[in-house]
Design an enzyme around this catalytic site. Sequence first.
Site, PDB file in Angstrom:
ATOM      1  N   THR A 181     -23.158 -25.412  71.694  1.00 36.11           N
ATOM      2  CA  THR A 181     -22.125 -26.338  70.719  1.00 36.11           C
ATOM      3  C   THR A 181     -20.909 -25.530  70.425  1.00 36.11           C
ATOM      4  O   THR A 181     -20.709 -24.569  69.957  1.00 36.11           O
ATOM      5  CB  THR A 181     -23.063 -25.929  69.233  1.00 36.11           C
ATOM      6  OG1 THR A 181     -24.027 -26.504  69.402  1.00 36.11           O
ATOM      7  CG2 THR A 181     -21.810 -26.489  67.995  1.00 36.11           C
ATOM      8  N   GLN A 193      -1.448 -11.768  77.255  1.00 41.67           N
ATOM      9  CA  GLN A 193       0.064 -11.070  76.580  1.00 41.67           C
ATOM     10  C   GLN A 193       0.887 -11.996  77.392  1.00 41.67           C
ATOM     11  O   GLN A 193       2.041 -11.470  77.122  1.00 41.67           O
ATOM     12  CB  GLN A 193       0.413  -9.792  77.081  1.00 41.67           C
ATOM     13  CG  GLN A 193      -1.285  -8.641  76.189  1.00 41.67           C
ATOM     14  CD  GLN A 193      -1.135  -8.978  74.394  1.00 41.67           C
ATOM     15  OE1 GLN A 193      -0.228  -9.035  74.139  1.00 41.67           O
ATOM     16  NE2 GLN A 193      -2.189  -8.394  73.951  1.00 41.67           N
ATOM     17  N   HIS A 202      -6.023 -14.962  69.557  1.00 35.95           N
ATOM     18  CA  HIS A 202      -5.861 -14.249  68.275  1.00 35.95           C
ATOM     19  C   HIS A 202      -4.631 -13.495  68.927  1.00 35.95           C
ATOM     20  O   HIS A 202      -3.327 -12.979  67.878  1.00 35.95           O
ATOM     21  CB  HIS A 202      -6.958 -13.902  67.616  1.00 35.95           C
ATOM     22  CG  HIS A 202      -7.611 -12.974  68.613  1.00 35.95           C
ATOM     23  ND1 HIS A 202      -6.560 -11.331  68.623  1.00 35.95           N
ATOM     24  CD2 HIS A 202      -7.964 -12.720  70.089  1.00 35.95           C
ATOM     25  CE1 HIS A 202      -7.494 -10.157  69.835  1.00 35.95           C
ATOM     26  NE2 HIS A 202      -8.250 -11.659  70.815  1.00 35.95           N
ATOM     27  N   ASN A 261      -0.700  -5.495  77.792  1.00 34.60           N
ATOM     28  CA  ASN A 261      -0.982  -5.180  76.987  1.00 34.60           C
ATOM     29  C   ASN A 261      -0.332  -4.357  76.130  1.00 34.60           C
ATOM     30  O   ASN A 261       0.117  -4.073  74.726  1.00 34.60           O
ATOM     31  CB  ASN A 261      -2.342  -5.365  76.625  1.00 34.60           C
ATOM     32  CG  ASN A 261      -3.998  -4.919  77.642  1.00 34.60           C
ATOM     33  OD1 ASN A 261      -3.807  -4.980  78.843  1.00 34.60           O
ATOM     34  ND2 ASN A 261      -4.407  -3.729  77.014  1.00 34.60           N
ATOM     35  N   CYS A 303      -8.649  -2.002  72.381  1.00 35.92           N
ATOM     36  CA  CYS A 303     -10.202  -2.274  72.001  1.00 35.92           C
ATOM     37  C   CYS A 303     -10.285  -0.426  72.488  1.00 35.92           C
ATOM     38  O   CYS A 303     -11.954  -0.140  72.882  1.00 35.92           O
ATOM     39  CB  CYS A 303     -10.109  -2.982  72.778  1.00 35.92           C
ATOM     40  SG  CYS A 303      -9.670  -3.961  72.950  1.00 35.92           S
ATOM     41  N   THR A 339     -12.097 -11.402  76.134  1.00 38.31           N
ATOM     42  CA  THR A 339     -13.366 -10.981  77.641  1.00 38.31           C
ATOM     43  C   THR A 339     -14.266 -11.719  77.917  1.00 38.31           C
ATOM     44  O   THR A 339     -14.363 -11.374  79.265  1.00 38.31           O
ATOM     45  CB  THR A 339     -13.936 -10.386  76.206  1.00 38.31           C
ATOM     46  OG1 THR A 339     -12.775  -9.492  75.650  1.00 38.31           O
ATOM     47  CG2 THR A 339     -14.959  -9.325  77.018  1.00 38.31           C
TER      48      THR A 339
HETATM   49  N1  PLP Z   1      -6.417  -8.688  77.950  1.00 36.60           N
HETATM   50  C1  PLP Z   1      -5.990  -8.515  77.541  1.00 36.60           C
HETATM   51  C2  PLP Z   1      -4.446  -8.105  78.319  1.00 36.60           C
HETATM   52  C3  PLP Z   1      -6.140  -7.904  75.859  1.00 36.60           C
HETATM   53  O1  PLP Z   1      -5.032  -7.558  75.478  1.00 36.60           O
HETATM   54  C4  PLP Z   1      -6.898  -8.098  75.073  1.00 36.60           C
HETATM   55  C5  PLP Z   1      -7.257  -7.891  73.901  1.00 36.60           C
HETATM   56  O2  PLP Z   1      -6.665  -6.730  73.316  1.00 36.60           O
HETATM   57  C6  PLP Z   1      -8.319  -9.373  76.251  1.00 36.60           C
HETATM   58  C7  PLP Z   1      -8.154  -9.023  77.574  1.00 36.60           C
HETATM   59  C8  PLP Z   1      -9.493  -9.430  75.664  1.00 36.60           C
HETATM   60  O3  PLP Z   1      -9.509 -10.845  74.574  1.00 36.60           O
HETATM   61  P1  PLP Z   1     -10.143 -10.459  73.433  1.00 36.60           P
HETATM   62  O4  PLP Z   1      -9.825 -10.319  71.631  1.00 36.60           O
HETATM   63  O5  PLP Z   1     -10.314 -12.502  72.939  1.00 36.60           O
HETATM   64  O6  PLP Z   1     -11.331 -10.666  73.964  1.00 36.60           O
END
Ligand code: PLP
Length: 381
Positions: free
Chosen positions: A236, A179, A201, A151, A324, A73
């Site tokens: 940091t 992804q 993650h 995603n 999300c 993000t």
């Molecule tokens: N971009 C995509 C395609 C994602 O699937 C996700 C997470 O669902 C993100 C960005 C966001 O990543 P993060 O959780 O590391 O902020």
Amino acid sequence: MNHYIYLDNNATSRPSEECIEAVYASMHGGYGNPSSKHLFGDNARQLVNDARKQVAALINATPAEIVFTSGATESNYMAIMAARELNPGRDHVVLSAIEHPSVLALARTLEQQGMRVSLAPVDAHGRVDLTALSALLTEDTALLSLMWANNETGVLQPLEQALGMAHARGILVHSDAVQAVGKVSVDITALPLDLMSFTAHKMHGPMGVGALFVRKGIKLPALFDGHQERRRRGGTENVPGIVGFGVACELAREQLAEEAVTIARLRDRLEQGIVRDVPFASINGAKAPRIPNTTNVAFGTLPAEALLARMEKAGIYASQGAACAAGQVEPSHVLLAMGLSEATALATIRFSLSHETTDEKIDQVLRILPELIGAMAGMAA
Ligand code: PLP
């Protein structure tokens, strides 16, 4: 841990034991501040440097081209909000209509800052429409942001062609490759993107740590002031997270090619079994090239939310579109952009596998799912 079946790896994935051990060890013994000019600082700095090499190696970048962030993000924000500064004199940004909410949300922020934003449409298979995209890319366009793989559907985007069109017009290209990295080969020298986001993650690393690849020569403005990350992101460093990310990248580099074949085979078995046993089920995006672990299944007009709740009781964890966006039952913007109806979008479930998925687990899903759906007869909208 055989009593549950986790098929939501695109939302997040289980950290590997190697990752957990490395994070633990870094917190135990390596707790210095990488900025400190003594032994503890030297140790922590070394851990960050080593991880930076591991992360860079996975995408064939140089360590200096990696900026560690709090996740994709933030990486997306850094890259896209910098469009005007990176490409002065241009006031237009193009995003695809199926980007992750963390990218699409930036459209408003950009507009508030006087930029114009266009959304490139996709075809019925979920791939960006290159003719429409070409018409949107002008000499006013500063940046194109096109994800590597979606995603929700797993559909791979025609990045190479899009990049060619953009670069020919002096437009910088960013890709949200969250992804793709760790699931398919991502080589930044073969596909010369200017900026690329990814995150730990989704590839069996820790949450809260990601990276932005910034091609050498691109002067990215700082997100926060401070000397860290070559003055591009002060603060940091998240040493344990960065160490875990490094290990995740190292493991992905070693195992990706082999795992991708197995995971794709399991995904295909799942799809074929569902379509065989649930006559009204269909796969969204199946005709397009996809990452190996994802399938996006429309169950006619059966409410996906109700089916997911029953699946969870039976120990099967999947999701409806983007995690999300979970908690709200709005139809997926990705599926709507592909021309699917609201009813179909609300009847769609994403299954995302990992190297921990086995034939036995797929067998179980294929046994349980038709039973659950049979018991929901009459619930179709
Ligand atoms: N971009 C995509 C395609 C994602 O699937 C996700 C997470 O669902 C993100 C960005 C966001 O990543 P993060 O959780 O590391 O902020």
